[in-house]
Write a protein that holds these residues in place. Structure first.
Motif, PDB file in Angstrom:
ATOM      1  N   UNK A  52      41.654  93.378  54.898  1.00 11.16           N
ATOM      2  CA  UNK A  52      40.419  94.163  54.749  1.00 11.16           C
ATOM      3  C   UNK A  52      40.729  95.537  54.157  1.00 11.16           C
ATOM      4  N   UNK A  53      41.758  96.190  54.727  1.00 16.51           N
ATOM      5  CA  UNK A  53      42.109  97.535  54.261  1.00 16.51           C
ATOM      6  C   UNK A  53      42.800  97.516  52.905  1.00 16.51           C
ATOM      7  N   UNK A  54      43.598  96.485  52.639  1.00 20.75           N
ATOM      8  CA  UNK A  54      44.315  96.409  51.363  1.00 20.75           C
ATOM      9  C   UNK A  54      43.347  96.317  50.193  1.00 20.75           C
ATOM     10  N   UNK A  55      42.295  95.503  50.332  1.00 22.56           N
ATOM     11  CA  UNK A  55      41.409  95.274  49.192  1.00 22.56           C
ATOM     12  C   UNK A  55      40.411  96.399  48.977  1.00 22.56           C
ATOM     13  N   UNK A  56      40.550  97.463  49.759  1.00 16.96           N
ATOM     14  CA  UNK A  56      39.832  98.690  49.415  1.00 16.96           C
ATOM     15  C   UNK A  56      40.408  99.247  48.113  1.00 16.96           C
ATOM     16  N   UNK A  57      41.747  99.117  47.928  1.00 12.71           N
ATOM     17  CA  UNK A  57      42.424  99.689  46.767  1.00 12.71           C
ATOM     18  C   UNK A  57      43.258  98.678  45.963  1.00 12.71           C
ATOM     19  N   UNK A  58      43.733  97.608  46.580  1.00 13.10           N
ATOM     20  CA  UNK A  58      44.683  96.692  45.939  1.00 13.10           C
ATOM     21  C   UNK A  58      43.947  95.765  44.973  1.00 13.10           C
ATOM     22  N   UNK A  59      44.112  96.010  43.693  1.00 12.47           N
ATOM     23  CA  UNK A  59      43.362  95.275  42.666  1.00 12.47           C
ATOM     24  C   UNK A  59      43.658  93.775  42.688  1.00 12.47           C
ATOM     25  N   UNK A  60      44.925  93.416  42.778  1.00 10.64           N
ATOM     26  CA  UNK A  60      45.316  92.012  42.688  1.00 10.64           C
ATOM     27  C   UNK A  60      44.813  91.218  43.888  1.00 10.64           C
ATOM     28  N   UNK A  61      45.016  91.730  45.083  1.00  4.54           N
ATOM     29  CA  UNK A  61      44.575  91.014  46.272  1.00  4.54           C
ATOM     30  C   UNK A  61      43.050  91.014  46.385  1.00  4.54           C
ATOM     31  N   UNK A  62      42.425  92.078  45.929  1.00  8.12           N
ATOM     32  CA  UNK A  62      40.960  92.096  45.922  1.00  8.12           C
ATOM     33  C   UNK A  62      40.411  90.979  45.041  1.00  8.12           C
ATOM     34  N   UNK A  63      40.988  90.821  43.856  1.00 10.04           N
ATOM     35  CA  UNK A  63      40.534  89.779  42.943  1.00 10.04           C
ATOM     36  C   UNK A  63      40.804  88.392  43.524  1.00 10.04           C
ATOM     37  N   UNK A  64      41.922  88.238  44.205  1.00 14.49           N
ATOM     38  CA  UNK A  64      42.254  86.937  44.800  1.00 14.49           C
ATOM     39  C   UNK A  64      41.232  86.541  45.851  1.00 14.49           C
ATOM     40  N   UNK A  65      40.835  87.494  46.688  1.00 19.34           N
ATOM     41  CA  UNK A  65      39.830  87.207  47.716  1.00 19.34           C
ATOM     42  C   UNK A  65      38.501  86.842  47.067  1.00 19.34           C
ATOM     43  N   UNK A  66      38.102  87.602  46.086  1.00 15.76           N
ATOM     44  CA  UNK A  66      36.840  87.333  45.381  1.00 15.76           C
ATOM     45  C   UNK A  66      36.883  85.952  44.733  1.00 15.76           C
ATOM     46  N   UNK A  67      37.982  85.631  44.078  1.00 22.72           N
ATOM     47  CA  UNK A  67      38.106  84.329  43.411  1.00 22.72           C
ATOM     48  C   UNK A  67      38.005  83.179  44.415  1.00 22.72           C
ATOM     49  N   UNK A  68      38.639  83.342  45.574  1.00 22.73           N
ATOM     50  CA  UNK A  68      38.604  82.285  46.585  1.00 22.73           C
ATOM     51  C   UNK A  68      37.205  82.084  47.137  1.00 22.73           C
ATOM     52  N   UNK A  69      36.527  83.172  47.433  1.00 25.93           N
ATOM     53  CA  UNK A  69      35.166  83.065  47.972  1.00 25.93           C
ATOM     54  C   UNK A  69      34.237  82.445  46.939  1.00 25.93           C
ATOM     55  N   UNK A  70      34.362  82.872  45.699  1.00 20.83           N
ATOM     56  CA  UNK A  70      33.517  82.326  44.637  1.00 20.83           C
ATOM     57  C   UNK A  70      33.784  80.832  44.448  1.00 20.83           C
ATOM     58  N   UNK A  71      35.050  80.429  44.538  1.00 24.84           N
ATOM     59  CA  UNK A  71      35.394  79.019  44.378  1.00 24.84           C
ATOM     60  C   UNK A  71      34.820  78.178  45.515  1.00 24.84           C
ATOM     61  N   UNK A  72      34.802  78.759  46.704  1.00 22.18           N
ATOM     62  CA  UNK A  72      34.294  78.027  47.871  1.00 22.18           C
ATOM     63  C   UNK A  72      32.773  77.919  47.836  1.00 22.18           C
ATOM     64  N   UNK A  73      32.104  79.058  47.611  1.00 21.86           N
ATOM     65  CA  UNK A  73      30.643  79.068  47.546  1.00 21.86           C
ATOM     66  C   UNK A  73      30.171  80.392  46.947  1.00 21.86           C
TER      67      UNK A  73
END
Length: 252
Positions: free
Chosen positions: A116-137
């Motif tokens: 949660x705290x990392x994706x406030x600033x971490x570009x790569x991990x933020x994109x990974x989370x977004x990609x996973x959620x988008x892929x799921x639903x």
């Protein structure tokens, strides 16, 4: 009249190790961030948490985290974007199965702890989370700290973004949370917490630890289920909000 969601992190027991009193917390919150097994929670714990949430009429959200049971998901894991996206997708699938068996489904996603705290600033991990959620639903909202880089990436991908505030955590002047490694990071004064959350819901303001006033728009308020006195805290915050004319209702 103001409307706000009240959420709590739940399903975090593991085997014979008990964390929090989820069934009691469900009497006061409107949304449940259910652990998905990577930072906490085992299949039977998660399944029972989903059943209890359904019985209480509480909305189920996925509390995804780094693969870090030993550290309770509060340690940054320097994994690749692909590994993180796969881990998040795996967790979503597991919770969806257990929530479905309980007669419900995942209605939103809230990353946990270090993620949660990392994706406030971490570009790569933020994109990974977004990609996973988008892929799921693509219809699943993401519940994030206001201003998180993950929020910008999610909106660019077409995901709905919801903003969260924390009842039991201290804030830095930049709007981030004070690290749990520092004294005073977790708040315990229920009366002060309730006053702070009424101000937040009514005026959109919260006081940082240096006394500065932050303007924060929040769709949801979190009371951590593992914070000592969490049940009494959740009850007091809800009672205080409702007494101030604020409606507590799930955003989902």
């Amino acid at each position: 009249m103001p409307i706000i969601d009240l959420n709590s992190d739940v399903g975090e027991s593991f085997g014979s190790w008990t964390m929090g009193d989820d069934a009691a917390v469900f009497r006061h919150v409107s949304s449940a961030n259910v652990a998905c097994g990577f930072h906490a929670g085992d299949p039977s714990t998660i399944a029972q948490t989903c059943r209890d949430a359904v019985a209480a009429g509480v909305t189920i959200g996925a509390h995804v985290g780094y693969r870090d049971l030993a550290g309770f998901g509060r340690r940054f894991i320097d994994c690749s974007a692909t590994e993180l996206a796969d881990d998040v997708l795996y967790q979503l699938g597991a919770l969806q199965a257990l929530a479905g068996a309980a007669g419900s489904e995942i209605k939103y996603v809230k990353p946990h702890g270090a993620l949660y705290n990392a994706i406030v600033h971490h570009e790569v991990h933020a994109q990974a989370v977004v990609d996973a959620v988008h892929a799921f639903s693509p219809g699943l909202p993401l519940l994030l700290l206001p201003g998180a880089v993950a929020g910008n990436k999610a909106e660019a991908r077409g995901l709905r973004v919801l903003s969260e505030a924390f009842a039991d955590r201290a804030y830095n002047p930049d709007g981030t949370l004070v690290s749990r490694r520092e004294d005073g990071a977790v708040l315990h004064d229920t009366a002060l917490i309730t006053k702070n959350m009424v101000r937040l819901a009514s005026e959109g303001k919260i006081v940082a630890r240096d006394g500065s006033v932050l303007n924060i728009r929040a769709d949801s308020i979190c009371v951590h289920g593992d914070t000592p006195g969490a049940v009494a805290m959740a009850a007091a915050v809800r009672a205080g909000l409702e007494a101030a004319g604020v409606t507590v209702r799930s955003f989902a």
